[in-house]
Design an enzyme around this catalytic site. Structure first.
Site, short mmCIF file in Angstrom:
data_model
loop_
_atom_site.label_atom_id
_atom_site.label_comp_id
_atom_site.label_asym_id
_atom_site.label_seq_id
_atom_site.Cartn_x
_atom_site.Cartn_y
_atom_site.Cartn_z
N GLY A 198 0.05 5.69 2.34
CA GLY A 198 1.46 4.64 2.67
C GLY A 198 1.64 4.84 4.12
O GLY A 198 1.68 3.65 4.78
N GLY B 77 0.76 -1.30 0.02
CA GLY B 77 -0.15 0.13 -0.03
C GLY B 77 0.88 1.29 0.17
O GLY B 77 0.31 2.47 -0.03
N CYS B 78 2.17 1.12 -0.02
CA CYS B 78 3.00 2.27 -0.06
C CYS B 78 3.68 2.45 -1.34
O CYS B 78 3.83 1.43 -2.00
CB CYS B 78 4.19 2.17 1.07
SG CYS B 78 3.95 2.25 2.54
N ALA B 79 3.50 3.64 -1.96
CA ALA B 79 4.02 3.84 -3.34
C ALA B 79 5.60 3.69 -3.30
O ALA B 79 5.98 3.23 -4.55
CB ALA B 79 3.66 5.19 -3.58
N SER B 80 6.29 4.21 -2.39
CA SER B 80 7.34 3.93 -2.27
C SER B 80 7.87 2.67 -1.64
O SER B 80 6.97 1.95 -0.89
CB SER B 80 8.27 4.86 -1.36
OG SER B 80 8.12 6.36 -1.99
#
Length: 148
Positions: free
Chosen positions: A130, A55-58
């Site tokens: 995130g 769920g984190c873009a990074s």
């Protein structure tokens, strides 16, 4: 493997004090980056899919350590990100949760802390999601530690 020393990381109280003194958002971002730099890195062997926060873009990895399973468990965390500001958000979250009883961590939503710092309004929706994913993951790990 026991968690790495986080002595270079400021305490959550030190972070709160610093945020209270910093009015400018550019400076607050610089401070987040600095505390992220103080976060000990994770060895490559711990940057696994199981440790990655979904769920984190990074890329964000969190490793959970439980001193002993059960209702009196104390939980500590290590973390890493490949993005500077996100690594600072990881450091902030770990400073808040690490070293506390797992039963407290399981019920304490650190997003209130982020709101109190004004971060909610200054993070992109993607970063906010995130952070929420990271907090949810930490709380699930804590709940699992107390149930063991």
């Amino acid at each position: 493997m026991p968690p790495m020393s986080q002595t270079a990381l400021p305490s959550i109280d030190e972070i709160k004090d610093a945020f209270a003194l910093i009015d400018d958002w550019e400076e607050r971002y610089r401070y987040l980056i600095e505390i992220g730099k103080a976060l000990p890195g994770l060895p490559e062997a711990q940057r696994t899919e199981d440790n990655r926060v979904k769920g984190c873009a990074s890329n964000v990895w969190v490793v959970t350590h439980v001193d002993r399973p059960g209702p009196d468990a104390v939980i500590t965390f290590e973390g890493e990100s490949d993005a500077h500001i996100v690594k600072g958000l990881v450091a902030l979250t770990l400073a808040y949760y690490s070293g506390r009883p797992a039963r407290e961590v399981a019920t304490d939503d650190a997003f209130g802390l982020f709101r109190s710092f004004g971060l909610e309004q200054h993070l992109t929706p993607q970063r906010s999601n995130g952070v929420r994913s990271m907090i949810d993951r930490i709380r699930r790990d804590a709940a699992a530690a107390t149930a063991s």
